[in-house]
Design an enzyme around this catalytic site. Structure first.
Site, PDB file in Angstrom:
ATOM      1  N   LYS A   6      13.704   2.991  11.923  1.00 29.79           N
ATOM      2  CA  LYS A   6      12.048   3.186  11.538  1.00 29.79           C
ATOM      3  C   LYS A   6      11.308   2.110  12.173  1.00 29.79           C
ATOM      4  O   LYS A   6      11.808   1.171  12.091  1.00 29.79           O
ATOM      5  CB  LYS A   6      12.139   3.256  10.063  1.00 29.79           C
ATOM      6  CG  LYS A   6      10.496   3.680   9.413  1.00 29.79           C
ATOM      7  CD  LYS A   6      10.541   3.771   8.108  1.00 29.79           C
ATOM      8  CE  LYS A   6       9.086   4.093   7.797  1.00 29.79           C
ATOM      9  NZ  LYS A   6       8.806   4.413   6.404  1.00 29.79           N
ATOM     10  N   SER A  37       0.667   4.224   1.995  1.00 28.89           N
ATOM     11  CA  SER A  37       0.769   3.235   3.089  1.00 28.89           C
ATOM     12  C   SER A  37       0.587   3.939   4.422  1.00 28.89           C
ATOM     13  O   SER A  37      -0.053   3.296   5.170  1.00 28.89           O
ATOM     14  CB  SER A  37       2.208   2.651   3.134  1.00 28.89           C
ATOM     15  OG  SER A  37       2.416   1.938   2.129  1.00 28.89           O
ATOM     16  N   HIS A  70       0.631   0.992  -5.408  1.00 30.76           N
ATOM     17  CA  HIS A  70       1.958   0.184  -5.470  1.00 30.76           C
ATOM     18  C   HIS A  70       1.464  -0.692  -6.735  1.00 30.76           C
ATOM     19  O   HIS A  70       2.350  -0.899  -7.713  1.00 30.76           O
ATOM     20  CB  HIS A  70       2.578  -0.639  -4.438  1.00 30.76           C
ATOM     21  CG  HIS A  70       2.868   0.257  -3.292  1.00 30.76           C
ATOM     22  ND1 HIS A  70       2.582   0.079  -2.094  1.00 30.76           N
ATOM     23  CD2 HIS A  70       3.927   1.261  -3.232  1.00 30.76           C
ATOM     24  CE1 HIS A  70       3.115   0.935  -1.235  1.00 30.76           C
ATOM     25  NE2 HIS A  70       4.117   1.686  -1.869  1.00 30.76           N
ATOM     26  N   ARG A 116       2.196  10.302  -7.402  1.00 27.85           N
ATOM     27  CA  ARG A 116       0.635  10.726  -7.229  1.00 27.85           C
ATOM     28  C   ARG A 116       0.051  12.096  -7.340  1.00 27.85           C
ATOM     29  O   ARG A 116      -0.760  12.191  -7.669  1.00 27.85           O
ATOM     30  CB  ARG A 116       0.336  10.079  -5.766  1.00 27.85           C
ATOM     31  CG  ARG A 116       0.382   8.793  -5.396  1.00 27.85           C
ATOM     32  CD  ARG A 116       0.216   8.679  -3.950  1.00 27.85           C
ATOM     33  NE  ARG A 116       1.316   9.243  -3.342  1.00 27.85           N
ATOM     34  CZ  ARG A 116       1.755   8.995  -1.998  1.00 27.85           C
ATOM     35  NH1 ARG A 116       0.795   8.226  -1.299  1.00 27.85           N
ATOM     36  NH2 ARG A 116       2.716   9.491  -1.240  1.00 27.85           N
TER      37      ARG A 116
END
Length: 149
Positions: free
Chosen positions: A41, A127, A17, A90
């Site tokens: 979540k 993450s 990030h 990515r």
């Protein structure tokens, strides 16, 4: 004024990030790092901790602000007069996920998505990998900024 939103859960913020944000700074007058909140979540870090990690990481950069939001990212952008959404890629899997989202955001709210490719040295970091390392008592110091405890 070119204003962009970099959305995510940042649970936690990673060096991946940080790479994208630092490289986006020269492109925009202002960047809002927007932490999306999803009530369904379960997060490893509290919202307050995630905000603190990000604010500490970018404390010396005046063009960056940090906030949280709920709902559609494109609506958040319009509300905050941001014309762009920054996304890091990515790999091709990220692109395949992000492309229809970007097209929908543009169609619904006329918000343009800007994709930046991750630097090779951080393209393996996510993450979820950081959380997995943490759950298994591993050392995350090479994966996250020093602000993450």
């Amino acid at each position: 004024m070119r204003k962009a939103v970099f959305p995510g859960s940042f649970d936690p913020i990673t060096l991946g990030h940080v790479d994208i944000i630092k490289r986006a700074i020269p492109l925009f007058d202002e960047i809002i790092i927007a932490i999306g909140v999803n009530a369904s979540k379960k997060y490893m870090y509290s919202l307050e901790d995630r905000i603190s990690f990000i604010e500490d990481t970018f404390k010396d950069i005046k063009s960056i602000s940090v906030t949280s939001y709920e709902g559609l990212t494109a609506k958040f952008c319009k509300k905050n007069e941001a014309q762009f959404i920054i996304r890091g890629l990515r790999n091709t899997t990220d692109f395949n996920y992000e492309q229809p989202v970007a097209q929908t955001n543009f169609k619904l709210m006329d918000v343009e998505s800007i994709f930046l490719l991750s630097s090779p040295e951080v393209s393996n970091i996510s993450s979820s990998i950081v959380r997995d390392v943490l759950r298994n008592d591993g050392d995350i110091s090479s994966l996250v900024p020093t602000s993450v405890k």
